[in-house]
Design a protein around this motif. Structure first.
Motif, PDB file in Angstrom:
ATOM      1  N   MET A   1      34.925  18.972   1.629  1.00 30.67           N
ATOM      2  CA  MET A   1      35.205  20.175   0.898  1.00 30.67           C
ATOM      3  C   MET A   1      36.673  20.458   1.209  1.00 30.67           C
ATOM      4  O   MET A   1      37.022  20.545   2.552  1.00 30.67           O
ATOM      5  N   PRO A   2      37.353  20.768   0.315  1.00 34.62           N
ATOM      6  CA  PRO A   2      38.892  21.176   0.711  1.00 34.62           C
ATOM      7  C   PRO A   2      38.951  22.376   1.215  1.00 34.62           C
ATOM      8  O   PRO A   2      38.323  23.400   0.957  1.00 34.62           O
ATOM      9  N   ALA A   3      40.069  22.626   2.240  1.00 33.60           N
ATOM     10  CA  ALA A   3      40.332  23.649   2.806  1.00 33.60           C
ATOM     11  C   ALA A   3      41.189  24.507   1.767  1.00 33.60           C
ATOM     12  O   ALA A   3      41.845  24.370   1.029  1.00 33.60           O
ATOM     13  N   GLU A   7      42.462  29.212   5.048  1.00 32.65           N
ATOM     14  CA  GLU A   7      42.261  28.341   6.312  1.00 32.65           C
ATOM     15  C   GLU A   7      43.528  27.544   6.621  1.00 32.65           C
ATOM     16  O   GLU A   7      43.691  27.298   7.922  1.00 32.65           O
ATOM     17  N   MET A   8      44.222  27.007   5.786  1.00 32.34           N
ATOM     18  CA  MET A   8      45.515  26.497   6.193  1.00 32.34           C
ATOM     19  C   MET A   8      46.474  27.263   6.748  1.00 32.34           C
ATOM     20  O   MET A   8      47.031  26.817   7.435  1.00 32.34           O
ATOM     21  N   GLN A   9      46.601  28.518   6.253  1.00 33.47           N
ATOM     22  CA  GLN A   9      47.421  29.293   6.970  1.00 33.47           C
ATOM     23  C   GLN A   9      46.891  29.687   8.247  1.00 33.47           C
ATOM     24  O   GLN A   9      48.094  29.761   9.248  1.00 33.47           O
ATOM     25  N   ASP A  10      45.839  29.898   8.515  1.00 35.82           N
ATOM     26  CA  ASP A  10      45.261  30.264   9.833  1.00 35.82           C
ATOM     27  C   ASP A  10      45.390  29.040  10.916  1.00 35.82           C
ATOM     28  O   ASP A  10      45.751  29.457  11.990  1.00 35.82           O
ATOM     29  N   ALA A  22      44.004  18.073   3.992  1.00 34.96           N
ATOM     30  CA  ALA A  22      43.958  19.112   4.930  1.00 34.96           C
ATOM     31  C   ALA A  22      42.779  19.477   5.862  1.00 34.96           C
ATOM     32  O   ALA A  22      43.016  19.962   6.871  1.00 34.96           O
ATOM     33  N   ASP A  23      41.749  19.430   4.911  1.00 36.38           N
ATOM     34  CA  ASP A  23      40.402  19.806   5.667  1.00 36.38           C
ATOM     35  C   ASP A  23      40.152  18.714   6.830  1.00 36.38           C
ATOM     36  O   ASP A  23      39.481  19.244   7.743  1.00 36.38           O
TER      37      ASP A  23
END
Length: 56
Positions: A1-3, A7-10, A22-23
């Motif tokens: 499942m893609p992030a 979530e990417m910012q965190d 990225a996930d």
């Protein structure tokens, strides 16, 4: 499942790494920081991430 963007910012991923894989990079970076970047500790996560990058 893609992030998600949140979530990417965190995880503080640079914009260049916010892609389809990225996930997989988020847990890899977490593992790296917890093990002080020892190269042999996060091999499984690294190989999964690199395979995703190769396939993408």
């Amino acid at each position: 499942m893609p992030a998600t963007q949140k979530e990417m910012q965190d995880a503080r991923l640079p914009l260049g790494y916010r892609d389809f894989c990225a996930d997989l990079l988020i847990p890899l970076n977490k593992c790296r920081s917890e093990t002080y970047y020892l190269p042999f500790k996060c091999q499984d996560e690294r190989h999964v991430y690199e395979k995703c990058q190769y396939d993408e």
